[in-house]
Structure formats: C-alpha cells, structure tokens
Design a protein around this motif. Sequence first.
Motif, short mmCIF file in Angstrom:
data_model
loop_
_atom_site.label_atom_id
_atom_site.label_comp_id
_atom_site.label_asym_id
_atom_site.label_seq_id
_atom_site.Cartn_x
_atom_site.Cartn_y
_atom_site.Cartn_z
N ALA A 147 -6.64 -6.34 -16.19
CA ALA A 147 -7.12 -5.07 -15.63
C ALA A 147 -6.89 -5.08 -14.12
CB ALA A 147 -8.60 -4.92 -15.93
N THR A 148 -6.03 -4.18 -13.64
CA THR A 148 -5.59 -4.24 -12.24
C THR A 148 -6.62 -3.71 -11.24
OG1 THR A 148 -4.61 -2.04 -12.34
CG2 THR A 148 -3.18 -3.90 -12.93
N GLY A 149 -7.54 -2.84 -11.73
CA GLY A 149 -8.46 -2.19 -10.79
C GLY A 149 -7.82 -1.00 -10.09
N SER B 95 0.87 -1.18 0.00
CA SER B 95 0.00 0.00 0.00
C SER B 95 0.90 1.23 0.00
CB SER B 95 -1.02 -0.01 1.15
OG SER B 95 -0.38 -0.18 2.36
N ALA B 96 0.30 2.39 -0.19
CA ALA B 96 1.10 3.60 -0.42
C ALA B 96 1.77 4.06 0.88
CB ALA B 96 0.21 4.70 -1.00
N PRO B 97 3.09 4.22 0.88
CA PRO B 97 3.76 4.73 2.09
C PRO B 97 3.57 6.24 2.22
CG PRO B 97 5.37 4.39 0.35
CD PRO B 97 4.04 3.96 -0.21
N HIS C 207 1.68 6.38 -10.72
CA HIS C 207 1.31 6.95 -9.43
C HIS C 207 -0.14 6.61 -9.17
CE1 HIS C 207 1.54 10.59 -6.48
NE2 HIS C 207 1.50 9.42 -5.89
N ILE C 208 -0.37 5.88 -8.10
CA ILE C 208 -1.74 5.42 -7.84
C ILE C 208 -2.59 6.57 -7.30
CG2 ILE C 208 -1.27 4.64 -5.46
CD1 ILE C 208 -3.07 2.17 -6.13
N THR C 209 -3.76 6.73 -7.87
CA THR C 209 -4.68 7.72 -7.29
C THR C 209 -5.80 7.02 -6.55
OG1 THR C 209 -5.98 7.84 -9.30
CG2 THR C 209 -4.22 9.44 -9.09
N VAL D 117 13.06 2.05 -1.03
CA VAL D 117 12.72 1.73 -2.42
C VAL D 117 11.27 1.27 -2.46
CG1 VAL D 117 13.38 0.50 -4.49
CG2 VAL D 117 15.09 0.95 -2.73
N HIS D 118 10.51 1.94 -3.29
CA HIS D 118 9.08 1.69 -3.39
C HIS D 118 8.83 0.66 -4.50
CE1 HIS D 118 4.91 3.87 -3.43
NE2 HIS D 118 4.80 2.58 -3.27
N ALA D 119 7.91 -0.27 -4.25
CA ALA D 119 7.55 -1.26 -5.27
C ALA D 119 6.04 -1.38 -5.33
CB ALA D 119 8.15 -2.62 -4.90
N TRP D 120 5.55 -1.69 -6.50
CA TRP D 120 4.12 -1.95 -6.66
C TRP D 120 3.94 -3.34 -7.25
CZ3 TRP D 120 1.40 -3.51 -10.89
CH2 TRP D 120 -0.01 -3.52 -10.77
N GLY D 121 2.87 -4.00 -6.82
CA GLY D 121 2.56 -5.30 -7.41
C GLY D 121 1.26 -5.83 -6.86
N MET D 122 0.89 -6.98 -7.36
CA MET D 122 -0.35 -7.63 -6.94
C MET D 122 -0.11 -9.14 -6.92
SD MET D 122 -3.03 -5.71 -9.47
CE MET D 122 -4.50 -6.28 -8.62
N THR D 123 -0.99 -9.85 -6.24
CA THR D 123 -0.93 -11.30 -6.29
C THR D 123 -0.87 -11.76 -7.75
OG1 THR D 123 -2.27 -11.32 -4.29
CG2 THR D 123 -2.12 -13.39 -5.51
N GLU D 124 -1.66 -11.12 -8.60
CA GLU D 124 -1.76 -11.52 -10.00
C GLU D 124 -0.53 -11.15 -10.83
OE1 GLU D 124 -3.98 -9.92 -8.19
OE2 GLU D 124 -6.04 -10.36 -8.76
N THR D 125 0.35 -10.30 -10.29
CA THR D 125 1.50 -9.87 -11.09
C THR D 125 2.81 -10.44 -10.56
OG1 THR D 125 1.86 -7.81 -9.84
CG2 THR D 125 0.36 -7.69 -11.73
P1 AMP Z 1 -2.52 -7.90 -3.16
O1 AMP Z 1 -2.85 -8.71 -4.35
O2 AMP Z 1 -3.24 -8.34 -1.95
O3 AMP Z 1 -1.05 -7.81 -2.95
O4 AMP Z 1 -3.04 -6.42 -3.42
C1 AMP Z 1 -2.65 -5.71 -4.56
C2 AMP Z 1 -3.12 -4.28 -4.45
O5 AMP Z 1 -2.42 -3.62 -3.40
C3 AMP Z 1 -2.84 -3.44 -5.68
O6 AMP Z 1 -3.82 -3.63 -6.67
C4 AMP Z 1 -2.86 -2.04 -5.10
O7 AMP Z 1 -4.17 -1.55 -4.97
C5 AMP Z 1 -2.26 -2.24 -3.73
N1 AMP Z 1 -0.82 -1.91 -3.76
C6 AMP Z 1 0.21 -2.74 -3.96
N2 AMP Z 1 1.38 -2.07 -3.91
C7 AMP Z 1 1.08 -0.77 -3.70
C8 AMP Z 1 1.85 0.45 -3.56
N3 AMP Z 1 3.16 0.44 -3.61
N4 AMP Z 1 1.16 1.60 -3.36
C9 AMP Z 1 -0.18 1.62 -3.30
N5 AMP Z 1 -0.95 0.52 -3.41
C10 AMP Z 1 -0.34 -0.66 -3.62
#
Ligand code: AMP
Length: 546
Positions: free
Chosen positions: A418-420, A305-307, A432-434, A324-332
Amino acid sequence: MYGLMMKTPLLTSSLIAYAADYHGDTEIVSRTVEGPIHRYTYAQAQARAKRLANALLGLGVRRGDRVATMAWNGYRHIELYFGISGLGAVCHTVNPRLFADQIVYIVNHAEDRFIFADLTFVGLLETLRDRLRPVEGYVVMTDPAHMPATSLPNAICYETLIGEQPEAFEWPALDEDLASGLCYTSGTTGNPKGTLYSHRSTVLHSFSCCTADHPLAASCREVILPVVPMFHVQAWGIPYAAALAGAKLVLPGPRLDGESLHELMERERVTMAAGVPTVWLGLLQYLADTGKTLDHLDNLIVGGSAPPLSLIEAFEGDHGIEVVHAWGMTETGPVATTGRLKRKFQDLPLEARHKIKLKQGRALYGVEMKIVDDAGHSLPHDGKTAGQLMVRGPWVASAYFGDEAASAAAFDAEGWFATGDVMTMDPDGYIHITDRIKDLIKSGGEWISSIDLENAATDHPEVAEAAAIAIAHPKWGERPLLIVVRRDGAEVTGAQLRAFLAAKVAKWWLPDEVVFVGELPHTATGKVSKFELRKRFADHVLPDAR
Ligand code: AMP
C-alpha cells in the motif's frame, strides 16, 4: 518440465564487471567535495572497488554486515556501491539531510559497523558519534592531503585504506536473493522504515532502466547526470543501470545549483539528467537569468514530487528538451512508471501531450498496479475515480527491514504494497496522483486534493512554490489554507490568486485564505514538509471562523 537454461545469479558485481570488460574506457566524471573535477574509467572504478573489497575484508566485514555511506554523488561513492555489495555486505546509504535523531535511529537500527563519509559530513558525525552505538570505525572519503583532524573514533582516510590493498579480487558467486543495499524512508510520522534491496531486485531494476520506453532508457550512447542523490533511493538506481548500459556517468558532488549543473552539463555533453522538480526549477531560473542554453541535453527526467506544468512547458517549449515524468518510492526499487507517451499520443496537440505528461506515468513491465477504495476493492480505470495505489513486482519491497508492525500495516496477504498515494488511473494505465492519504483535505465530507490546488497555484507566473493544508473549520470539518512563496520581486495578492484559481478548480475547493511566506519547509528528500507546515499552522484560524 523445467527449462534447460543456466541459472546464473543476478549480482551487482556482474554490472561493474561487465562495464569494466566491455566499456572499460567509458568515463565516470565527478565534481569532488575538495573542488576539482575527477575523471576515470569503468575499468579503473572496478579496480578500485576490488581494492576496497579487500580492505573491507581486512576490517573484518563479512557477508550480511551493514556498511554505511554518507556521501554526495561521486566516484568513491560508486566504488562503495559496488565494493560493499559485491563482497556480499549491505551498502546502507544514509541520508545526511535527515534530522539528527532519525540518523541516530537508522544507524542503530541497521547496526552499521562502519560509516564512510564525505568531508562535508565529518562535523555532523562528530556531534552524533557517541550515540551511534554499533559503529566501530569511520572512513573519511578523501586523500591524505585533505584528511582533517577529527574526534571520530578509529578514523581512517579512504585513500590510505584502499591504497595498501591489492587489486586482485574475485567477486564471490553469491545467492542473488541476498541483500545488497539498504535505504530508509524519512517518513513524516513514526520511525524511518528500511527497504532492503537484493542483488536480484537491483539487477532486474537495472535491466528495466535500459528498456527503450523507460524514463531513463539508459544506453552506451548516453551521458547521464543523476542529480538525484546517491543517499536517496540509490539515485533512482542510476549507478547500477549506467554500468549495465555502459553509459558515461557525470556526478555533480555537492553543487546542485543551476550554474554548477549547467557548467557540468555543457562541459561533459550530458544527454540525460534526472532529478526532482526543485532542482530543475533552479536550473530554469539560471537559464532565464543568463540567457544560456543547453546544447546537448535531450531528456530531462523528473520525479520524486509532482512537477508544475510550467516546468514541462519551459523545458520542452523554450529549450527543446523532452521532459519525462517518473513515479516511484524507496519501496518500489525505486522507478515503477514511465511517462513516455504511447505512439497514439505523439501527434496530439502540444497542450494535450503536456496534460498526459503531468500524470505520473504508466506501470513499467514487471510492476503490477491497482487502485483500491478504503475496503480494498479495486476501482475502475476511468481516469476519474481516485483510490489508494497498490503495487507489487520483482523490485518492490516485500516487508520492511526489522519492523514487523510497519510491515503488517503496509503489506497485505496477497503481497500488495500500500503506497499511501491516492491516484486515479486512466484506461491507458497512466496514474495521476491526487494526494498522499494523510494530506487529503476533507471538506463537508468531500475530498479536496492538495496537490491539484498546489499545481493550479504554481501555474501562476508570480508563484514560486505553494502548499495546501487542511485547517480545522467549525462548519466544514476542514478547509484548505494555501501557503505561497512569491517569485522574487512579485507582488501577487491573495485575492488575485483566488481569482486565478477560480478558473481552474471547483468553487468549493478555493482556499479560504492565502498566506505568503518567505520559504516553505522541506523534508530531507526535498519534498515540501506538510508535517512541519501543519505543526506551524496548528492554531491557525480561518477568516470566517475568526
Ligand atoms: P520517497 O520514498 O522518499 O522517494 O518518496 C516517495 C513518495 O514521493 C511517493 O509515495 C509519492 O508521494 C512521492 N512521489 C514520487 N514521485 C512522484 C511524482 N512523480 N509525482 C508526485 N509525487 C511523487
């Protein structure tokens, strides 16, 4: 004309085999559920994973069977990651923080044949056992001395199970496209959805984790502490990536509080740690309360989630640790971006660098990204225009496991997922997530970003945590309500907070009301549960509508 190169399958077993062969004396250190610190090497980990594989065969586990784990980050869980998948079965990591009904759903949906559980979760499983239909037996991840009396059917002690087995085992030469792991996302609506990782996707994700600009940049010179749990998106893939790199692993078990983490980090000389903002805020508080320092940590990876800006400022400014900031999802897979700065940004003033670090990073090699409008048209990468983030790549899911309806809704004909997440993308590719699509607030036909409001609020020194949700409004359709947890001893008022926000966001974004609460509800993965908050404030009436 085809190339004339060997087609060696990319298998998870090759990761532990490599670590055992070339980093055989590198340590895996675990804080155990039973209490003491356990330490052994990659060579010993592989030997025990092979004994486990023999034991699983003895239990009748065959290729493609799902075997579940419900466990903290610890050495037996590492053996399960490699032993189950190495054999050709599927390691299904179950998140114990899910609601009971969700756990029942996913175990039944996955058709798990066995569940391996830490002592902590035996009681929980006992309450659910009659509803977990496909489960033939339970293995308690402990030794005979700590084996509890349990009503779980066919319960076996882990050490007894593998103790009887030979170490000799040839990892089979599997097809790299076979499934190796299974993780369900908690989801706030509908049933949880399963992402089925393959050997190939897992090994390619691990390669990515070892590249220099990856948030992890794993190497054999690092000591890595994954605080992110192995029951949630495979601890960001760290168990597999650390083996590829030959990095020392430090596993925190059930104790994720600031004091316990600090103790482990200093004692084991941890150089890199990965986790969600909540965990790092806890560690920061501990450092502030005790005046202690972190003498070995170089990199702190934050994601999930967003720090808040204050987190980046405190670790970089006060402690000299790179965030270091990272973004991802279970699906990615899960890691899809890196927040590491490009060379041209490195000499910017601190404030400007932090502004870039607040963004969710830029795509890693292999991951394609675009942002689209409601009609699916690509939007410009101008850092301003927001749309839904779409991704595809070799470690991105292509469908949900056994869920055609959910798959049809999330994957398009060109293979994009589609990530949502609603994002902007700047010309350098930093996203940048809004918001999450379902969390946006629509006021007078215009969108308000709940995440921007929350980040602005948590910049206030007396705010510990904040969440913005939409409340129905007779004139505007929806207006924002800000729900705030104050820091210990703080007395900030709603009016003061609104005045603070007025300098940071557009006037029409200002929350109509600020409500203070003792704590916010969190989901099983540590994110604020907007779903729960919306339920709790379903009948809330804003001041000017009262
Ligand atoms: P999960 O699959 O449970 O890991 O959740 C994934 C979701 O967590 C993403 O679709 C985002 O909404 C949120 N998320 C993951 N990383 C970040 C980040 N760095 N900043 C903000 N939201 C994030």
